[in-house]
Design a protein around this motif. Structure first.
Motif, PDB file in Angstrom:
ATOM      1  N   ILE A 209       0.826  -1.211   0.000  1.00 42.80           N
ATOM      2  CA  ILE A 209       0.000   0.000   0.000  1.00 42.80           C
ATOM      3  C   ILE A 209       0.862   1.264   0.000  1.00 42.80           C
ATOM      4  O   ILE A 209       0.705   2.142  -0.872  1.00 42.80           O
ATOM      5  CB  ILE A 209      -0.961  -0.017   1.206  1.00 42.80           C
ATOM      6  CG1 ILE A 209      -1.941  -1.182   1.071  1.00 42.80           C
ATOM      7  CG2 ILE A 209      -1.715   1.306   1.306  1.00 42.80           C
ATOM      8  CD1 ILE A 209      -2.861  -1.354   2.258  1.00 42.80           C
ATOM      9  N   THR A 210       1.761   1.407   0.961  1.00 40.82           N
ATOM     10  CA  THR A 210       2.598   2.611   1.022  1.00 40.82           C
ATOM     11  C   THR A 210       3.518   2.735  -0.191  1.00 40.82           C
ATOM     12  O   THR A 210       3.560   3.800  -0.825  1.00 40.82           O
ATOM     13  CB  THR A 210       3.415   2.618   2.330  1.00 40.82           C
ATOM     14  OG1 THR A 210       2.513   2.608   3.443  1.00 40.82           O
ATOM     15  CG2 THR A 210       4.290   3.859   2.406  1.00 40.82           C
ATOM     16  N   PRO A 211       4.249   1.697  -0.595  1.00 38.89           N
ATOM     17  CA  PRO A 211       5.035   1.818  -1.825  1.00 38.89           C
ATOM     18  C   PRO A 211       4.171   2.051  -3.053  1.00 38.89           C
ATOM     19  O   PRO A 211       4.573   2.754  -3.988  1.00 38.89           O
ATOM     20  CB  PRO A 211       5.777   0.480  -1.910  1.00 38.89           C
ATOM     21  CG  PRO A 211       5.774  -0.060  -0.528  1.00 38.89           C
ATOM     22  CD  PRO A 211       4.504   0.411   0.083  1.00 38.89           C
ATOM     23  N   GLY A 212       2.977   1.472  -3.066  1.00 40.38           N
ATOM     24  CA  GLY A 212       2.100   1.628  -4.220  1.00 40.38           C
ATOM     25  C   GLY A 212       1.721   3.074  -4.471  1.00 40.38           C
ATOM     26  O   GLY A 212       1.791   3.570  -5.609  1.00 40.38           O
ATOM     27  N   TYR A 213       1.349   3.772  -3.415  1.00 37.51           N
ATOM     28  CA  TYR A 213       0.981   5.179  -3.592  1.00 37.51           C
ATOM     29  C   TYR A 213       2.210   6.049  -3.859  1.00 37.51           C
ATOM     30  O   TYR A 213       2.095   7.102  -4.488  1.00 37.51           O
ATOM     31  CB  TYR A 213       0.201   5.672  -2.377  1.00 37.51           C
ATOM     32  CG  TYR A 213      -1.219   5.156  -2.379  1.00 37.51           C
ATOM     33  CD1 TYR A 213      -2.139   5.634  -3.294  1.00 37.51           C
ATOM     34  CD2 TYR A 213      -1.623   4.167  -1.486  1.00 37.51           C
ATOM     35  CE1 TYR A 213      -3.444   5.146  -3.318  1.00 37.51           C
ATOM     36  CE2 TYR A 213      -2.918   3.674  -1.505  1.00 37.51           C
ATOM     37  CZ  TYR A 213      -3.826   4.174  -2.421  1.00 37.51           C
ATOM     38  OH  TYR A 213      -5.112   3.674  -2.460  1.00 37.51           O
ATOM     39  N   ALA A 214       3.375   5.602  -3.398  1.00 37.01           N
ATOM     40  CA  ALA A 214       4.600   6.304  -3.773  1.00 37.01           C
ATOM     41  C   ALA A 214       4.874   6.146  -5.263  1.00 37.01           C
ATOM     42  O   ALA A 214       5.324   7.095  -5.937  1.00 37.01           O
ATOM     43  CB  ALA A 214       5.775   5.769  -2.953  1.00 37.01           C
ATOM     44  N   ILE A 215       4.583   4.967  -5.821  1.00 39.88           N
ATOM     45  CA  ILE A 215       4.729   4.762  -7.262  1.00 39.88           C
ATOM     46  C   ILE A 215       3.749   5.643  -8.030  1.00 39.88           C
ATOM     47  O   ILE A 215       4.082   6.202  -9.084  1.00 39.88           O
ATOM     48  CB  ILE A 215       4.531   3.270  -7.599  1.00 39.88           C
ATOM     49  CG1 ILE A 215       5.674   2.436  -7.002  1.00 39.88           C
ATOM     50  CG2 ILE A 215       4.444   3.052  -9.100  1.00 39.88           C
ATOM     51  CD1 ILE A 215       5.448   0.936  -7.090  1.00 39.88           C
ATOM     52  N   VAL A 216       2.549   5.781  -7.504  1.00 41.36           N
ATOM     53  CA  VAL A 216       1.555   6.660  -8.152  1.00 41.36           C
ATOM     54  C   VAL A 216       2.076   8.093  -8.209  1.00 41.36           C
ATOM     55  O   VAL A 216       1.977   8.765  -9.255  1.00 41.36           O
ATOM     56  CB  VAL A 216       0.214   6.588  -7.394  1.00 41.36           C
ATOM     57  CG1 VAL A 216      -0.750   7.653  -7.909  1.00 41.36           C
ATOM     58  CG2 VAL A 216      -0.407   5.203  -7.528  1.00 41.36           C
ATOM     59  N   ARG A 217       2.653   8.566  -7.111  1.00 37.67           N
ATOM     60  CA  ARG A 217       3.178   9.945  -7.100  1.00 37.67           C
ATOM     61  C   ARG A 217       4.368  10.083  -8.055  1.00 37.67           C
ATOM     62  O   ARG A 217       4.463  11.072  -8.797  1.00 37.67           O
ATOM     63  CB  ARG A 217       3.601  10.323  -5.679  1.00 37.67           C
ATOM     64  CG  ARG A 217       2.441  10.453  -4.707  1.00 37.67           C
ATOM     65  CD  ARG A 217       2.900  11.088  -3.401  1.00 37.67           C
ATOM     66  NE  ARG A 217       3.916  10.285  -2.723  1.00 37.67           N
ATOM     67  CZ  ARG A 217       3.644   9.332  -1.846  1.00 37.67           C
ATOM     68  NH1 ARG A 217       2.392   9.032  -1.539  1.00 37.67           N
ATOM     69  NH2 ARG A 217       4.623   8.657  -1.250  1.00 37.67           N
ATOM     70  N   ALA A 218       5.262   9.097  -8.039  1.00 38.33           N
ATOM     71  CA  ALA A 218       6.442   9.186  -8.895  1.00 38.33           C
ATOM     72  C   ALA A 218       6.069   9.091 -10.368  1.00 38.33           C
ATOM     73  O   ALA A 218       6.611   9.825 -11.211  1.00 38.33           O
ATOM     74  CB  ALA A 218       7.431   8.081  -8.515  1.00 38.33           C
ATOM     75  N   ALA A 219       5.159   8.187 -10.695  1.00 38.68           N
ATOM     76  CA  ALA A 219       4.745   8.052 -12.093  1.00 38.68           C
ATOM     77  C   ALA A 219       4.001   9.284 -12.575  1.00 38.68           C
ATOM     78  O   ALA A 219       4.051   9.613 -13.768  1.00 38.68           O
ATOM     79  CB  ALA A 219       3.875   6.808 -12.263  1.00 38.68           C
ATOM     80  N   GLY A 220       3.336   9.976 -11.668  1.00 39.75           N
ATOM     81  CA  GLY A 220       2.615  11.181 -12.061  1.00 39.75           C
ATOM     82  C   GLY A 220       3.518  12.300 -12.530  1.00 39.75           C
ATOM     83  O   GLY A 220       3.060  13.233 -13.207  1.00 39.75           O
ATOM     84  N   ALA A 221       4.816  12.212 -12.177  1.00 40.78           N
ATOM     85  CA  ALA A 221       5.759  13.244 -12.627  1.00 40.78           C
ATOM     86  C   ALA A 221       6.201  13.030 -14.062  1.00 40.78           C
ATOM     87  O   ALA A 221       6.873  13.893 -14.644  1.00 40.78           O
ATOM     88  CB  ALA A 221       6.984  13.257 -11.705  1.00 40.78           C
ATOM     89  N   SER A 222       5.865  11.883 -14.648  1.00 37.29           N
ATOM     90  CA  SER A 222       6.236  11.587 -16.032  1.00 37.29           C
ATOM     91  C   SER A 222       4.995  11.634 -16.908  1.00 37.29           C
ATOM     92  O   SER A 222       3.967  11.025 -16.583  1.00 37.29           O
ATOM     93  CB  SER A 222       6.897  10.210 -16.138  1.00 37.29           C
ATOM     94  OG  SER A 222       7.088   9.835 -17.490  1.00 37.29           O
ATOM     95  N   ALA A 223       5.106  12.311 -18.025  1.00 39.69           N
ATOM     96  CA  ALA A 223       3.980  12.387 -18.963  1.00 39.69           C
ATOM     97  C   ALA A 223       3.805  11.104 -19.747  1.00 39.69           C
ATOM     98  O   ALA A 223       2.795  10.936 -20.444  1.00 39.69           O
ATOM     99  CB  ALA A 223       4.178  13.560 -19.917  1.00 39.69           C
ATOM    100  N   ALA A 224       4.772  10.189 -19.631  1.00 34.06           N
ATOM    101  CA  ALA A 224       4.708   8.946 -20.399  1.00 34.06           C
ATOM    102  C   ALA A 224       4.182   7.775 -19.581  1.00 34.06           C
ATOM    103  O   ALA A 224       4.162   6.643 -20.073  1.00 34.06           O
ATOM    104  CB  ALA A 224       6.087   8.602 -20.946  1.00 34.06           C
TER     105      ALA A 224
END
Length: 422
Positions: A209-224
């Motif tokens: 859960i915690t790493p998952g939402y961190a991935i969501v935040r990190a992926a949101g910084a990329s337009a791809a």
């Protein structure tokens, strides 16, 4: 002759009786009015002492007899109501008993709820509960699903590790390249851009859960890149499909969401010997023995195969060290089984090792470690198992690093600049 003055009589008090023939004359010389003025009604005469004594000695009027139930009747009603409630909810109670950890408590609960469920179904008393579940969109919530949906066939070797097979089925050796021949170029990475984004889905137990939402935040910084959600379910895993069937869920989500990448994290609740959904004739002796490892690897392999068939790359987040040394040793067994299967398919699976990622200076468990800037950062939760937000961010960086090695997520920027300058 002198006139004698008639003496005035005192006024009568309330309740004084008059003798027959006696009249009351008004006091003084004031004339009697022809018509008496309106006076308020007089108070009712109060009872005399004798009348009050007679009223008290009079027997009370008979009341209708009220029928009182005994305590036994009330106990019978309570028992009947409890029995009806047990029968109405027997399917749910039986599933909860089935989902209990292995042991004598589970055996006793199953021995009680099993017959109750049978009687409830025979009397159609399970229909109201099923109707309510259907109305709120939870049809089949009481079904005990232990089907992992995989066969017991021997594991297949990944295509990359096999030689090409001829018409007879015998494997043939690949011809080595001639001397001086140019080395084969590695295949081009699949490219993604803002017009064709890399779709990421995250699933697993509570440790994701915690790493998952961190991935969501990190992926949101990329337009791809775009994320399709984080499906983290507490107290679930691969050993107990009766609690939650991840095999069925992952196949369903792969078909519906069509992700390019599946990030999985399981094992935090799988460090026990008991398993459901075993093939016929298979039994597990104790956690970590040969039979346990073979069955667990079979289940991990099924998830890898399902993702690969759906065209998705799997990123598996390994289990970290914990404050409990015995639990860490059990997690090592789970990690070894998963890593062995991941290493057999390097083109379709990436294993992220968190064991050393969160190790302290002595190589053991540490609640806080040195961060990217050198400051001490708390990365583990107070329970000694889960992650703090900063720990989730560290895992997200490792996941995105692996994705950049597998996919082309930046060339679109160069093409965009070239198109703008040209």
């Amino acid at each position: 002759m002198t006139q004698t003055e008639i003496p005035k009589l005192p006024p009568l008090r309330d309740g004084d009786a008059l003798e027959p023939g006696r009249s009351v004359e008004p006091a003084g010389d004031a004339p009697t009015p022809s018509s008496p003025p309106d006076e308020p009604p007089t108070r009712p005469r109060s009872r005399t002492r004798t009348e009050r004594r007679d009223h008290r000695s009079r027997p009370p009027a008979p009341q209708p007899e009220r029928r009182l139930w005994s305590a036994g009747h009330g106990l019978v009603v309570m028992v009947l109501a409890l029995a009806l409630a047990l029968l109405l909810n027997a399917p749910g109670a039986h599933k909860r008993a089935f989902n209990e950890p292995d042991g004598w408590k589970r055996d006793v609960a199953l021995a009680i709820t099993g017959p109750l469920e049978w009687v409830s179904h025979a009397l159609l008393l399970d229909r109201p509960r099923a109707a309510v579940q259907a109305a709120i969109g939870r049809s089949g919530a009481d079904e005990i699903d232990t089907d992992v949906g995989i066969d017991v066939a021997a594991p297949t070797t990944p295509a990359a590790a096999q030689g090409s097979a001829g018409s007879s089925g015998a494997a043939t050796r690949s011809t080595p390249p001639a001397a001086g021949a140019a080395a084969a170029k590695p295949p081009a990475k699949p490219a993604f851009s803002p017009q064709r984004k890399l779709r990421i889905w995250v699933a697993g137990d509570s440790l994701v859960i915690t790493p998952g939402y961190a991935i969501v935040r990190a992926a949101g910084a990329s337009a791809a890149m775009e994320t399709l959600g984080v499906d983290g379910r507490v107290a679930t895993g691969l050993t107990r499909p009766d609690v939650f069937n991840w095999f069925r869920e992952i196949r369903s989500q792969l078909a519906n969401r069509k992700p390019n990448v599946v990030v999985l994290a399981f094992g935090g609740n799988d460090d026990k010997a008991y398993m459901t959904g075993l093939p016929d004739g298979v039994s597990i002796g104790r956690f970590g023995d040969g039979a346990w490892q073979k069955e667990y690897r079979r289940r991990v392999r099924a998830l890898f195969d399902a993702a690969e068939r759906a065209g998705a790359h799997t990123v598996w987040i390994g289990l970290p060290q914990t404050r409990n040394a015995e639990q860490t040793a059990r997690f090592d067994v789970v990690n070894a089984a998963v890593a062995a299967e991941a290493n057999r398919r390097p083109d379709s699976v990436t294993y992220v090792d968190t064991y050393l990622l969160f190790a302290g200076r002595d190589g053991g468990f540490a609640e806080a470690i040195a961060g990217p800037t050198g400051d001490t950062v708390k990365v583990r939760a107070s329970d000694g198992v889960h992650f703090e937000r900063s720990g989730g961010d560290m895992i997200a960086r490792e996941v995105l690093k692996a994705l950049n090695q597998k996919f082309d997520l930046t060339s679109w920027k160069t093409k965009q600049k070239q198109a703008a300058s040209g």
